[in-house]
Design an enzyme around this catalytic site. Structure first.
Site, PDB file in Angstrom:
ATOM      1  N   VAL A 217      -0.097 -25.158   3.652  1.00 26.96           N
ATOM      2  CA  VAL A 217      -1.462 -24.697   3.357  1.00 26.96           C
ATOM      3  C   VAL A 217      -2.174 -24.307   4.655  1.00 26.96           C
ATOM      4  O   VAL A 217      -2.808 -23.248   4.758  1.00 26.96           O
ATOM      5  CB  VAL A 217      -2.265 -25.794   2.613  1.00 26.96           C
ATOM      6  CG1 VAL A 217      -3.737 -25.399   2.473  1.00 26.96           C
ATOM      7  CG2 VAL A 217      -1.655 -26.063   1.238  1.00 26.96           C
TER       8      VAL A 217
ATOM      9  N   ASP B 104      -1.992 -30.510  14.764  1.00 29.14           N
ATOM     10  CA  ASP B 104      -0.874 -30.936  13.912  1.00 29.14           C
ATOM     11  C   ASP B 104       0.088 -31.785  14.717  1.00 29.14           C
ATOM     12  O   ASP B 104       0.338 -31.491  15.890  1.00 29.14           O
ATOM     13  CB  ASP B 104      -0.153 -29.687  13.366  1.00 29.14           C
ATOM     14  CG  ASP B 104       0.621 -29.975  12.105  1.00 29.14           C
ATOM     15  OD1 ASP B 104       1.555 -30.811  12.168  1.00 29.14           O
ATOM     16  OD2 ASP B 104       0.305 -29.383  11.057  1.00 29.14           O
ATOM     17  N   ASN B 105       0.647 -32.842  14.105  1.00 27.93           N
ATOM     18  CA  ASN B 105       1.651 -33.634  14.828  1.00 27.93           C
ATOM     19  C   ASN B 105       3.069 -33.220  14.443  1.00 27.93           C
ATOM     20  O   ASN B 105       4.029 -33.856  14.861  1.00 27.93           O
ATOM     21  CB  ASN B 105       1.453 -35.143  14.564  1.00 27.93           C
ATOM     22  CG  ASN B 105       1.745 -35.520  13.134  1.00 27.93           C
ATOM     23  OD1 ASN B 105       1.952 -34.657  12.277  1.00 27.93           O
ATOM     24  ND2 ASN B 105       1.771 -36.808  12.843  1.00 27.93           N
TER      25      ASN B 105
ATOM     26  N   TYR C  17      -0.183 -41.937  -1.543  1.00 27.19           N
ATOM     27  CA  TYR C  17      -0.793 -40.604  -1.524  1.00 27.19           C
ATOM     28  C   TYR C  17      -2.034 -40.575  -2.423  1.00 27.19           C
ATOM     29  O   TYR C  17      -3.146 -40.299  -1.959  1.00 27.19           O
ATOM     30  CB  TYR C  17       0.254 -39.603  -2.007  1.00 27.19           C
ATOM     31  CG  TYR C  17      -0.153 -38.148  -1.924  1.00 27.19           C
ATOM     32  CD1 TYR C  17      -0.348 -37.524  -0.692  1.00 27.19           C
ATOM     33  CD2 TYR C  17      -0.310 -37.386  -3.075  1.00 27.19           C
ATOM     34  CE1 TYR C  17      -0.694 -36.177  -0.617  1.00 27.19           C
ATOM     35  CE2 TYR C  17      -0.646 -36.049  -3.005  1.00 27.19           C
ATOM     36  CZ  TYR C  17      -0.837 -35.443  -1.780  1.00 27.19           C
ATOM     37  OH  TYR C  17      -1.179 -34.114  -1.703  1.00 27.19           O
TER      38      TYR C  17
HETATM   39  N1  LIG Z   1       0.719 -27.716  -1.502  1.00 28.36           N
HETATM   40  C1  LIG Z   1       0.239 -28.298  -2.576  1.00 28.36           C
HETATM   41  O1  LIG Z   1       0.641 -27.977  -3.705  1.00 28.36           O
HETATM   42  C2  LIG Z   1      -0.849 -29.342  -2.450  1.00 28.36           C
HETATM   43  C3  LIG Z   1      -1.318 -29.925  -3.629  1.00 28.36           C
HETATM   44  C4  LIG Z   1      -2.320 -30.873  -3.543  1.00 28.36           C
HETATM   45  C5  LIG Z   1      -2.863 -31.206  -2.315  1.00 28.36           C
HETATM   46  N2  LIG Z   1      -2.389 -30.637  -1.182  1.00 28.36           N
HETATM   47  C6  LIG Z   1      -2.987 -31.069   0.102  1.00 28.36           C
HETATM   48  O2  LIG Z   1      -3.093 -29.994   1.004  1.00 28.36           O
HETATM   49  C7  LIG Z   1      -2.866 -30.442   2.343  1.00 28.36           C
HETATM   50  C8  LIG Z   1      -1.747 -29.629   2.972  1.00 28.36           C
HETATM   51  O3  LIG Z   1      -0.535 -29.820   2.232  1.00 28.36           O
HETATM   52  P1  LIG Z   1       0.739 -28.916   2.479  1.00 28.36           P
HETATM   53  O4  LIG Z   1       1.295 -28.561   1.168  1.00 28.36           O
HETATM   54  O5  LIG Z   1       0.420 -27.852   3.442  1.00 28.36           O
HETATM   55  O6  LIG Z   1       1.717 -29.991   3.159  1.00 28.36           O
HETATM   56  P2  LIG Z   1       2.591 -29.839   4.488  1.00 28.36           P
HETATM   57  O7  LIG Z   1       3.395 -31.085   4.591  1.00 28.36           O
HETATM   58  O8  LIG Z   1       3.300 -28.529   4.513  1.00 28.36           O
HETATM   59  O9  LIG Z   1       1.478 -29.794   5.618  1.00 28.36           O
HETATM   60  C9  LIG Z   1       0.790 -30.931   6.071  1.00 28.36           C
HETATM   61  C10 LIG Z   1       0.629 -30.781   7.582  1.00 28.36           C
HETATM   62  O10 LIG Z   1      -0.080 -31.923   8.084  1.00 28.36           O
HETATM   63  C11 LIG Z   1       0.564 -32.365   9.276  1.00 28.36           C
HETATM   64  N3  LIG Z   1       0.266 -33.788   9.463  1.00 28.36           N
HETATM   65  C12 LIG Z   1       0.604 -34.823   8.641  1.00 28.36           C
HETATM   66  N4  LIG Z   1       0.175 -35.989   9.160  1.00 28.36           N
HETATM   67  C13 LIG Z   1      -0.473 -35.684  10.323  1.00 28.36           C
HETATM   68  C14 LIG Z   1      -1.138 -36.458  11.320  1.00 28.36           C
HETATM   69  N5  LIG Z   1      -1.206 -37.798  11.241  1.00 28.36           N
HETATM   70  N6  LIG Z   1      -1.690 -35.823  12.360  1.00 28.36           N
HETATM   71  C15 LIG Z   1      -1.615 -34.474  12.470  1.00 28.36           C
HETATM   72  N7  LIG Z   1      -0.999 -33.682  11.567  1.00 28.36           N
HETATM   73  C16 LIG Z   1      -0.425 -34.291  10.500  1.00 28.36           C
HETATM   74  C17 LIG Z   1       2.037 -32.075   9.032  1.00 28.36           C
HETATM   75  O11 LIG Z   1       2.822 -32.007  10.195  1.00 28.36           O
HETATM   76  C18 LIG Z   1       1.959 -30.719   8.312  1.00 28.36           C
HETATM   77  O12 LIG Z   1       1.959 -29.643   9.213  1.00 28.36           O
HETATM   78  C19 LIG Z   1      -2.559 -31.937   2.251  1.00 28.36           C
HETATM   79  O13 LIG Z   1      -3.749 -32.668   2.480  1.00 28.36           O
HETATM   80  C20 LIG Z   1      -2.134 -32.099   0.824  1.00 28.36           C
HETATM   81  O14 LIG Z   1      -2.388 -33.406   0.354  1.00 28.36           O
HETATM   82  C21 LIG Z   1      -1.378 -29.709  -1.220  1.00 28.36           C
END
Ligand SMILES: NC(=O)c1ccc[n+]([C@@H]2O[C@H](COP(=O)([O-])OP(=O)(O)OC[C@H]3O[C@@H](n4cnc5c(N)ncnc54)[C@H](O)[C@@H]3O)[C@@H](O)[C@H]2O)c1
Length: 316
Positions: free
Chosen positions: A12, A31-32, A145
């Site tokens: 996202v 990002d980590n 989560y």
């Molecule tokens: N993609 C979906 O369908 C969906 C649905 C519901 C909610 N979300 C929410 O959207 C957000 C993004 O999700 P996504 O699908 O891109 O997931 P993703 O795993 O692709 O991206 C999450 C990012 O956060 C980073 N991250 C995680 N912990 C961290 C920390 N402690 N410090 C710094 N960076 C950190 C990860 O390295 C990653 O780049 C999240 O909050 C997720 O809960 C996504």
């Protein structure tokens, strides 16, 4: 406008960074890389309006300029990933959110949190409206989560009440598209990558359970509109068109031209049977509704994964 996107190297986050840069904002991605990939941001690397800071939000914030806006997208989001990092997931949604809220208070920044349809758990109401309170287990395999997202929503509400900051909460429903890691473990990427590689498609349960799948461009449009709005309550952003997992698998096989078979495995504990957003609020408040059909979105996503998977094969 200086905007911080946490989780900017994730699925996202990377799509959002591209959009905000195109809109003319100065963007800092933090990002980590626990589940994200710096390669997701390769197209922005040389843009002077863009910076990537590699940093863990579970530690104190690094040096940052004064922020106008914060999009908090950092959290593992796929079940295998958040189950592999349960404590880190709880903390980034709890402590990470608190750190960013403190910063929003300090800078007078507007703050948007990426919550999830998982706050509804295995829902008893269909479709889910924002005022549905959910059917969630506080100790089940998804609890790290679901419950940390619910806690974050409560924390944000408390901060907005006490400090008068502007906050936004988006409840995201299943989203797919380019920049999602090929091995992320969510169903759309699983099916497409398995189909491209000629491996069996992993189907949990009978395949009759449904999901509503949203293409990422629709999500990003909804998030930007919500950020620009004046509404502070939670808003569902998702595509209400429901498909069974078997329908999804059939579409993926047809579109990739794959001969893969479907392999049926037991349904994981607490896997929701149905989830579908009621998007009346987003339509009314934001004039938003999804525009990309599943067929169109799958075609674009398959093209993306072909380049990723073939690149992987070429690299050995
Ligand atoms: N993609 C979906 O369908 C969906 C649905 C519901 C909610 N979300 C929410 O959207 C957000 C993004 O999700 P996504 O699908 O891109 O997931 P993703 O795993 O692709 O991206 C999450 C990012 O956060 C980073 N991250 C995680 N912990 C961290 C920390 N402690 N410090 C710094 N960076 C950190 C990860 O390295 C990653 O780049 C999240 O909050 C997720 O809960 C996504």
């Amino acid at each position: 406008m200086t905007t911080l996107v946490t989780g900017g190297a994730g699925f996202v986050g990377a799509n959002l960074c591209e959009r905000l840069i195109a809109d003319g904002e100065t963007v800092i991605a933090l990002d980590n890389l626990v589940t994200g990939r710096a390669s997701n941001l390769a197209a922005l690397e040389s843009n002077p309006a863009f910076t990537l800071i590699t940093h863990d939000l579970n530690e104190e914030l690094p040096e940052l300029p004064r922020l106008d806006r914060i999009y908090h997208c950092a959290s593992p989001a796929s079940p295998p990933e958040y189950q592999k990092f349960p404590i880190e997931t709880l903390l980034v949604n709890a402590e990470g959110t608190r750190r960013l809220l403190d910063r929003a208070v300090e800078d007078g920044a507007r703050f948007l949190f990426t919550s999830t349809s998982e706050v509804y758990g295995d829902p008893l109401d269909h479709p889910q409206r924002e005022d549905y309170r959910g059917h969630v287990s506080s100790t089940g395999p998804r609890s790290m989560y679901d419950e940390s997202k619910r806690y974050a929503e409560a924390l944000i509400t408390a901060y907005a009440g006490r400090y008068g900051i502007e906050t936004r909460i988006v409840r995201i429903f299943n989203t797919y598209g380019p920049h999602m890691a090929p091995h992320d473990g969510r169903v759309v990427s699983n099916f497409i990558v398995q189909a491209i590689k000629g491996e069996p498609l992993t189907m949990y349960g009978t395949g009759q359970q449904t999901r509503s799948f949203q293409y990422v461009d629709d999500l990003i449009e909804g998030m930007v509109r919500l950020m620009n709005s004046s509404y502070s309550g939670p808003v569902n952003i998702g595509n209400p068109n429901e498909f069974t997992m078997l329908e999804l698998a059939t579409k993926v096989l047809a579109k990739t031209g794959s001969q893969s078979e479907i392999e049926f495995l037991p349904l994981p504990v607490d896997d929701p049977n149905r989830r579908r957003p009621d998007i009346t609020l987003a339509k009314t408040l934001l004039g938003w509704e999804p525009r990309v059909s599943l067929d169109e979105g799958l075609t674009k996503t398959i093209a993306y994964y072909r380049s990723q998977v073939l690149g992987e094969v070429a690299a050995g």
